[in-house]
Motif scaffolding. Structure first.
Motif, PDB file in Angstrom:
ATOM      1  N   GLU A 154      17.714  -9.558   6.714  1.00 46.61           N
ATOM      2  CA  GLU A 154      16.834 -10.708   6.900  1.00 46.61           C
ATOM      3  C   GLU A 154      16.623 -11.007   8.388  1.00 46.61           C
ATOM      4  OE1 GLU A 154      17.724 -13.191   2.831  1.00 46.61           O
ATOM      5  OE2 GLU A 154      19.336 -12.571   4.141  1.00 46.61           O
ATOM      6  N   LYS A 155      17.643 -10.827   9.185  1.00 42.06           N
ATOM      7  CA  LYS A 155      17.503 -11.011  10.633  1.00 42.06           C
ATOM      8  C   LYS A 155      16.576  -9.940  11.211  1.00 42.06           C
ATOM      9  CE  LYS A 155      20.248 -11.020  14.925  1.00 42.06           C
ATOM     10  NZ  LYS A 155      19.747 -12.285  15.492  1.00 42.06           N
TER      11      LYS A 155
ATOM     12  N   LYS B 138      12.962 -10.733  10.252  1.00 39.87           N
ATOM     13  CA  LYS B 138      12.409 -11.875  10.985  1.00 39.87           C
ATOM     14  C   LYS B 138      12.020 -11.461  12.402  1.00 39.87           C
ATOM     15  CE  LYS B 138      13.374 -16.554  12.587  1.00 39.87           C
ATOM     16  NZ  LYS B 138      11.997 -16.987  12.331  1.00 39.87           N
ATOM     17  N   GLU B 139      12.849 -10.644  13.044  1.00 38.54           N
ATOM     18  CA  GLU B 139      12.573 -10.232  14.416  1.00 38.54           C
ATOM     19  C   GLU B 139      11.395  -9.254  14.492  1.00 38.54           C
ATOM     20  OE1 GLU B 139      17.049 -10.714  16.352  1.00 38.54           O
ATOM     21  OE2 GLU B 139      16.185  -8.720  16.057  1.00 38.54           O
TER      22      GLU B 139
ATOM     23  N   SER C  89      23.894 -14.897   5.821  1.00 35.53           N
ATOM     24  CA  SER C  89      22.996 -14.587   6.930  1.00 35.53           C
ATOM     25  C   SER C  89      22.724 -15.851   7.739  1.00 35.53           C
ATOM     26  CB  SER C  89      21.667 -14.024   6.401  1.00 35.53           C
ATOM     27  OG  SER C  89      20.695 -13.991   7.429  1.00 35.53           O
ATOM     28  N   SER C  90      23.034 -15.808   9.036  1.00 33.15           N
ATOM     29  CA  SER C  90      22.780 -16.978   9.885  1.00 33.15           C
ATOM     30  C   SER C  90      21.289 -17.279   9.945  1.00 33.15           C
ATOM     31  CB  SER C  90      23.330 -16.741  11.293  1.00 33.15           C
ATOM     32  OG  SER C  90      22.705 -15.622  11.899  1.00 33.15           O
ATOM     33  N   VAL C  91      20.458 -16.227   9.922  1.00 29.55           N
ATOM     34  CA  VAL C  91      19.007 -16.428   9.923  1.00 29.55           C
ATOM     35  C   VAL C  91      18.582 -17.174   8.669  1.00 29.55           C
ATOM     36  CG1 VAL C  91      16.787 -15.248   9.709  1.00 29.55           C
ATOM     37  CG2 VAL C  91      18.440 -14.489  11.408  1.00 29.55           C
TER      38      VAL C  91
ATOM     39  N   ASN D 180      19.666 -20.893   8.609  1.00 31.92           N
ATOM     40  CA  ASN D 180      18.869 -21.749   9.486  1.00 31.92           C
ATOM     41  C   ASN D 180      17.421 -21.875   9.023  1.00 31.92           C
ATOM     42  OD1 ASN D 180      20.686 -22.707  11.650  1.00 31.92           O
ATOM     43  ND2 ASN D 180      21.012 -20.543  11.987  1.00 31.92           N
ATOM     44  N   GLN D 181      16.899 -20.866   8.345  1.00 32.24           N
ATOM     45  CA  GLN D 181      15.559 -20.990   7.764  1.00 32.24           C
ATOM     46  C   GLN D 181      15.532 -22.114   6.731  1.00 32.24           C
ATOM     47  OE1 GLN D 181      14.990 -16.936   6.387  1.00 32.24           O
ATOM     48  NE2 GLN D 181      13.476 -16.524   7.976  1.00 32.24           N
TER      49      GLN D 181
END
Length: 313
Positions: A150-151, A154-155, A187-189, A192-193
């Motif tokens: 997922e990170k 997103k990037e 997942s940190s991403v 935060n989403q």
């Protein structure tokens, strides 16, 4: 590689028992990485790719598969390693994440292993690739690194976290100042989403990294004499997590007489009919595929209205 994903129906039986299967592969080096088989549609020899002008350098091109055009990314580059030799005999892992299909170029695909989520841990602090890992596990005395896809997406591909105009209910922020939601995701991403969407609705959030941490947290609240179904307006949990997966966490919550009144959403990049059946099996209230800010906001607001109605009655 033909046949590596045969029998996926048998693999789905592992879900809900805190077990899963991991497809192992290598990138531009000797380190072995893993990806959950549930997210893999197929593994193919890298086909001819069509180059895209002005595309992100991580995107090798697009492949045309069964009437679909999918982007193919160099997964090694995406996590900050050396690019894969694109002249070599590479493979593409075709996956479905967050309602989209994409391919990840890898140098080789090893095997599928069957493990328990309790054998999977958070990545060690200080690891060079820690920011791109959600978990690690050991196999054959070797550390297997599980990538935070997922990170990566997103990037490379991007995506909005803004809720569209007209989706937010009138005065929603003012009305929900006392609401509190527990977000559980490795997942940190992804954490935060979800947090950013809920902040637009005016909701406080507590963020935890996996199902075991969440389970221990709600047990601690109970020991303090806190009524968890009143304390948390809802719990939004991922499915794939180290130590304890979301299915197991949801099942334990709904089997606990003091917790079963909590509204629990399973929010996952895993998609398909199977997840709807698993939601019913483990007793979760809702399944929501990642990541659509409007869909998440609409679902949360619907439950907020029900929660407030029950509280006032």
């Amino acid at each position: 590689m033909a046949g590596i994903l045969d029998g996926v129906d048998q693999r789905t039986k592992l879900a809900g028992h805190n077990r899963f299967e991991l497809l192992l592969f290598k990138l531009a080096g000797r380190q072995r990485f893993g990806i959950n088989v549930f997210k893999v549609q197929e593994v193919i020899q890298c086909p001819a790719l069509t180059q895209l002008p002005k595309a992100n350098s991580v995107i090798c091109g697009v492949a045309h598969l069964r009437g679909k055009t999918i982007p193919v990314m160099d997964l090694s580059m995406a996590i900050g390693l050396q690019p894969i030799d694109r002249e070599a005999n590479n493979y593409v892992i075709v996956t479905e994440y967050n309602r989209s299909t994409q391919g990840f170029m890898v140098s080789s695909v090893d095997r599928i292993i069957n493990i328990g989520w309790d054998q999977v841990n958070a990545p060690p602090k200080g690891a060079g690739r820690e920011g791109y890992l959600t978990a690690v596990t050991r196999f054959e005395e070797e550390l297997i690194e599980v990538i935070d896809v997922e990170k990566v997406m997103k990037e490379v591909i991007g995506g909005s976290e803004e809720v569209s105009e007209g989706v937010l209910a009138d005065n929603i922020v003012a009305d929900n100042a006392n609401d509190h939601v527990l977000i559980v995701d490795d997942s940190s991403v992804a954490r935060n989403q979800v947090k950013r969407v809920l902040e637009q609705i005016g909701i406080r959030c507590t963020l935890l990294k996996d199902g075991l941490a969440a389970w221990e947290h709600v047990q601690e609240l109970k020991e303090q004499g806190i009524d968890v179904p009143s304390y948390y307006t809802m719990i939004i949990s991922d499915v794939e997590m180290p130590r304890m997966d979301g299915y197991t966490f949801a099942s334990k919550v709904k089997e606990d007489p003091e917790l079963q009144g909590v509204y629990l959403i399973l929010h996952t990049s895993l998609s398909g009919v199977f997840n709807t059946a698993m939601v019913e099996k483990v007793g979760a209230n809702e399944f929501l595929a990642k990541f659509k800010p409007d869909a998440l906001a609409e679902s949360v607001q619907k439950q907020l209205q029900a929660f407030h109605a029950n509280s006032s009655s």
